[in-house]
Design a protein around this motif. Sequence first.
Motif, short mmCIF file in Angstrom:
data_model
loop_
_atom_site.label_atom_id
_atom_site.label_comp_id
_atom_site.label_asym_id
_atom_site.label_seq_id
_atom_site.Cartn_x
_atom_site.Cartn_y
_atom_site.Cartn_z
N ALA A 29 43.77 1.61 31.78
CA ALA A 29 44.07 0.93 30.87
C ALA A 29 44.93 -0.08 31.26
O ALA A 29 44.64 -1.21 30.76
CB ALA A 29 44.30 1.70 29.49
N ARG A 34 43.64 -2.76 33.38
CA ARG A 34 42.79 -3.54 32.82
C ARG A 34 43.65 -4.63 31.94
O ARG A 34 43.40 -5.94 31.96
CB ARG A 34 41.97 -2.99 31.63
N GLU A 51 44.93 6.60 31.51
CA GLU A 51 46.21 5.42 31.42
C GLU A 51 46.17 4.55 32.43
O GLU A 51 46.64 3.28 32.10
CB GLU A 51 47.42 6.38 31.07
#
Length: 210
Positions: free
Chosen positions: A37, A40, A34
């Motif tokens: 992500a 990102r 998580e």
Amino acid sequence: MTQSPPLTRRNLIGSAMGTGLLLVAGPGCAQDAEAEAFRRELTHDPDQPVLGNPEGDVTLVEFYDYQCPFCRKGHPALLDMVRTDGSIRLVMKDWPIFGEASVHGLRLGLGAVGLGQYEAAHDTLMQIEGRRIAPEVMDEAVRAAGVEPAAALASFAREEARWMGLVSRNDAQARAIGLQGTPAYLVGWTLMPGAYEIDVIRDVIAKERD
């Protein structure tokens, strides 16, 4: 140093160090998928214009406001480091926290993307001196740099949903990691809230490459 909960959309990850740096949760933490992500999203938003080397081996993120004197003061050294290095991907995330004039600045800057003049507009807006910059002063500054302000504003208006979506995501990300103001920098898993000497940022980049 005590490890804090890992970075999510809801909590800041990391612990304060003597330098004021915050180390965000990296690989191996309980929620690393998580966290990765979310990082990102911070570093590779598809709508985000990028300076420096788009294929650089390190991404340096700065949350900034065109009205922030500390952002503007540190920007020349930041750009010089990025240009000299040649392998830094620089992501300047608009976070307009100082009112409508800040929004006017980002309209000029992001609007210049459609004109192919983002870097010229952005750099010029970051060179204006003073604490409270009037919109007309911003207009004159970008015009002097060869960017027609009316054209930039019209370009922004044509893609307003895209750009305001980006700014909204920037705001949500800044709040999710607990930022209190600008500037704030992110390199890898290291969050640096506040103004930093360029040598500190350079050292963090070097550590990220190790």
